[in-house]
Design a protein around this motif. Structure first.
Motif, PDB file in Angstrom:
ATOM      1  N   GLU A  58      -3.749  -3.616   2.348  1.00 15.32           N
ATOM      2  CA  GLU A  58      -3.464  -2.210   1.657  1.00 15.32           C
ATOM      3  C   GLU A  58      -2.298  -1.654   2.257  1.00 15.32           C
ATOM      4  O   GLU A  58      -2.173  -1.808   3.469  1.00 15.32           O
ATOM      5  N   LYS A  59      -1.350  -1.281   1.406  1.00 17.38           N
ATOM      6  CA  LYS A  59       0.158  -0.927   1.880  1.00 17.38           C
ATOM      7  C   LYS A  59       0.194   0.305   2.912  1.00 17.38           C
ATOM      8  O   LYS A  59       1.089   0.456   3.734  1.00 17.38           O
ATOM      9  N   ARG A  60      -0.714   1.384   2.716  1.00 19.40           N
ATOM     10  CA  ARG A  60      -0.832   2.412   3.588  1.00 19.40           C
ATOM     11  C   ARG A  60      -1.092   1.975   4.938  1.00 19.40           C
ATOM     12  O   ARG A  60      -0.484   2.300   5.894  1.00 19.40           O
ATOM     13  N   SER A  61      -2.218   1.345   5.263  1.00 19.46           N
ATOM     14  CA  SER A  61      -2.520   0.907   6.250  1.00 19.46           C
ATOM     15  C   SER A  61      -1.446   0.070   7.054  1.00 19.46           C
ATOM     16  O   SER A  61      -1.489  -0.021   8.469  1.00 19.46           O
ATOM     17  N   THR A  62      -0.782  -0.819   6.222  1.00 18.68           N
ATOM     18  CA  THR A  62       0.146  -1.633   6.864  1.00 18.68           C
ATOM     19  C   THR A  62       1.417  -0.771   7.329  1.00 18.68           C
ATOM     20  O   THR A  62       1.686  -1.169   8.742  1.00 18.68           O
ATOM     21  N   GLY A 112       9.362  -1.702   5.793  1.00 19.12           N
ATOM     22  CA  GLY A 112      10.369  -1.594   4.505  1.00 19.12           C
ATOM     23  C   GLY A 112       9.605  -2.363   3.501  1.00 19.12           C
ATOM     24  O   GLY A 112       9.868  -1.968   2.342  1.00 19.12           O
ATOM     25  N   SER A 113       9.271  -3.370   3.647  1.00 21.65           N
ATOM     26  CA  SER A 113       8.574  -4.228   2.414  1.00 21.65           C
ATOM     27  C   SER A 113       7.236  -3.547   2.109  1.00 21.65           C
ATOM     28  O   SER A 113       7.203  -3.499   0.613  1.00 21.65           O
ATOM     29  N   ALA A 114       6.370  -3.350   2.801  1.00 21.90           N
ATOM     30  CA  ALA A 114       5.127  -2.068   2.357  1.00 21.90           C
ATOM     31  C   ALA A 114       5.725  -1.058   1.744  1.00 21.90           C
ATOM     32  O   ALA A 114       4.893  -0.753   0.572  1.00 21.90           O
ATOM     33  N   SER A 115       6.624  -0.290   2.143  1.00 21.59           N
ATOM     34  CA  SER A 115       6.801   1.068   1.446  1.00 21.59           C
ATOM     35  C   SER A 115       7.676   0.785   0.093  1.00 21.59           C
ATOM     36  O   SER A 115       7.360   1.535  -0.659  1.00 21.59           O
ATOM     37  N   ARG A 152       7.146  -9.643  -0.591  1.00 13.86           N
ATOM     38  CA  ARG A 152       7.491 -10.937  -0.267  1.00 13.86           C
ATOM     39  C   ARG A 152       8.930 -10.915  -0.506  1.00 13.86           C
ATOM     40  O   ARG A 152      10.109 -11.524   0.052  1.00 13.86           O
ATOM     41  N   VAL A 153       9.546 -10.364  -1.774  1.00 10.97           N
ATOM     42  CA  VAL A 153      10.701 -10.132  -2.094  1.00 10.97           C
ATOM     43  C   VAL A 153      11.946  -9.480  -1.242  1.00 10.97           C
ATOM     44  O   VAL A 153      12.714  -9.847  -0.672  1.00 10.97           O
ATOM     45  N   THR A 154      11.120  -8.119  -0.819  1.00  9.82           N
ATOM     46  CA  THR A 154      11.756  -7.148   0.153  1.00  9.82           C
ATOM     47  C   THR A 154      11.950  -7.944   1.556  1.00  9.82           C
ATOM     48  O   THR A 154      13.062  -7.906   2.070  1.00  9.82           O
ATOM     49  N   THR A 155      10.952  -8.471   1.964  1.00  9.08           N
ATOM     50  CA  THR A 155      10.764  -9.311   3.002  1.00  9.08           C
ATOM     51  C   THR A 155      12.058 -10.253   3.318  1.00  9.08           C
ATOM     52  O   THR A 155      12.669 -10.689   4.283  1.00  9.08           O
ATOM     53  N   ALA A 156      11.983 -11.109   2.088  1.00  7.64           N
ATOM     54  CA  ALA A 156      13.085 -12.490   2.121  1.00  7.64           C
ATOM     55  C   ALA A 156      14.293 -11.725   2.170  1.00  7.64           C
ATOM     56  O   ALA A 156      15.282 -12.287   2.785  1.00  7.64           O
ATOM     57  N   TRP A 157      14.633 -10.716   1.361  1.00 11.57           N
ATOM     58  CA  TRP A 157      16.105 -10.033   1.420  1.00 11.57           C
ATOM     59  C   TRP A 157      16.217  -9.602   2.955  1.00 11.57           C
ATOM     60  O   TRP A 157      17.313  -9.998   3.395  1.00 11.57           O
ATOM     61  N   SER A 158      15.319  -8.910   3.582  1.00 14.36           N
ATOM     62  CA  SER A 158      15.563  -8.439   4.765  1.00 14.36           C
ATOM     63  C   SER A 158      15.743  -9.394   5.921  1.00 14.36           C
ATOM     64  O   SER A 158      16.649  -9.470   6.683  1.00 14.36           O
TER      65      SER A 158
END
Length: 417
Positions: free
Chosen positions: A82-86, A130-133, A355-361
């Motif tokens: 869940e993104k908020r808890s992350t 950043g990925s979760a947001s 995962r796309v945002t993480t890969a980019w970062s």
């Protein structure tokens, strides 16, 4: 000139406008704290631990490369949680690790290894948050208003980058770098409290999350997508060239031109107002030009400004000229960034957004230290101006990688694995 109003960010789904605004508030609080403590870890290494130049350089490199390795599997974890808890967990982890530095220093227990661990955790948590947001923003903001939402976040970035370092420098001068790091730690605690008020965002289902295919799913999607693929390579080359030029510009301004530290601070801070102006104008630009033309025009326009800086001579007009040129660069980048972020968001399926945002970062944080090192080697072997000129040529060359033929695709179903 003002940031997009709250009513512009209404998604049409009850209560979701409020959730974005709360996310924006938490982002602002943590961004202010981070801006105030820019460079605090290297300063602490030097002032408290008497670290060598090599150790200070390794501190940055270890933080960047180690965090890239650590966050590779975390993209899947973020997707499944869940993104908020992350986001809350990432902020609390940052608070704990940053607060541990002044605490350890108080009792004389601070070590160089401790600072390295903090650098790794700090960078990794930033990528995860950043990925979760980004996944959360896609969930709560309607497509028609995503450029405004991303522009509002960019406005925070440019504002804090403009005002934060000078204020943080003054705070360091009065109270020392440990004080700014304490302020940064508290900002992440406050951010976590604000994030707790968000509505939960259900986790996406990711099958076989530990398989190699799922670990690399972000890169796989980017490289298969006809629009994101060229933008990805463009971003790596452009970002690398900009990071290459950053320390070289410091040498050029302070050593070759002979500017004062105050003039150097002005040359760093004032151009960020260009980024702020660009972020504010981005929605109007995309409305006027359309997504593809806006990305092409301002993607090219942001690449032409480093080369002229290499030819600025010494004299009273040197710093104003460099400041003006850098202002134009950041103005173009400020327009480009929210439009690009929105295009990437709209083009990525919900189950791959983190995962796309993480890969980019991860890619950026791995590539950029290599460019910085290469720039330093070339400056040592020749001159700072030659190194800056080569960075400018690479930056200009990145324009070739922009998608310029045909319509940018945004059909996520066609590219979904």
């Amino acid at each position: 000139m003002s940031a997009p109003s709250a009513t512009e960010l209404t998604s049409g789904r009850g209560g979701l406008e409020r959730d974005f605004l709360r996310l924006w508030q938490s982002y602002t609080v943590s961004a202010v704290g981070s801006a105030l403590s820019v460079g605090a870890l290297p300063l602490i290494a030097i002032m408290v631990l008497d670290a060598s130049s090599l150790q200070v350089s390794l501190l940055a490199a270890i933080g960047a490369i180690s965090s890239a390795i650590i966050t590779l599997p975390l993209g899947n974890l973020v997707e499944r949680r869940e993104k908020r808890s992350t986001m809350v967990a990432a902020d609390l982890l940052q608070f704990t690790t940053l607060a541990s530095v002044p605490l350890a220093a108080t009792f004389g227990a601070l070590t160089y290894v401790h600072l390295c661990v903090v650098a790794v955790v700090q960078t990794s948590s930033t990528i995860v948050n950043g990925s979760a947001s980004q996944a959360y923003i896609k969930h709560v903001v309607a497509p028609a208003h995503r450029t405004s939402a991303n522009a509002r976040l960019d406005t925070v970035n440019w504002t804090t980058q403009s005002a934060g370092p000078p204020v943080g420098g003054a705070l360091i001068g009065v109270a020392g770098p440990l004080a700014t790091l304490t302020v940064n730690a508290v900002s992440f605690l406050a951010s976590a409290v604000l994030l707790r008020r968000l509505a939960p965002f259900p986790a996406d289902e990711v099958k076989d999350g530990k398989s190699r295919r799922e670990l690399l799913a972000g890169w796989t999607f980017i490289l298969r997508h006809h629009g994101l693929r060229p933008l990805y390579f463009n971003a790596m080359l452009f970002g690398g060239a900009i990071m290459w030029s950053s320390p070289i510009m410091a040498v050029l301004i302070l050593k070759d031109i002979g500017a004062t530290p105050l003039e150097y601070g002005i040359a760093l801070g004032v151009p960020c107002l260009g980024g702020l102006l660009g972020a504010t104008l981005s929605r109007k630009v995309v409305t006027l030009l359309g997504v593809q033309r806006a990305l092409l025009v301002f993607g090219v326009a942001r690449t032409v400004w480093i080369i002229p800086m290499a030819f600025v001579g010494a004299g009273p007009w040197a710093v104003p000229i460099i400041t003006s040129v850098d202002f134009c660069l950041l103005l173009c980048a400020g327009i480009f960034n929210p439009i690009f972020a929105t295009y990437r968001m709209n083009s990525t399926p919900d189950g791959l957004m983190a995962r796309v945002t993480t890969a980019w970062s991860v890619s950026s944080r791995t590539v950029q230290p290599l460019f910085i090192t290469l720039g330093g080697v070339i400056a040592t072997a020749s001159t700072s101006r030659w190194s800056l000129l080569m960075a400018g040529v690479l930056c200009l060359g990145s324009a070739v990688l922009l998608p310029c033929r045909g319509r940018l695709p945004d059909d996520v179903h066609k590219y979904a694995p």
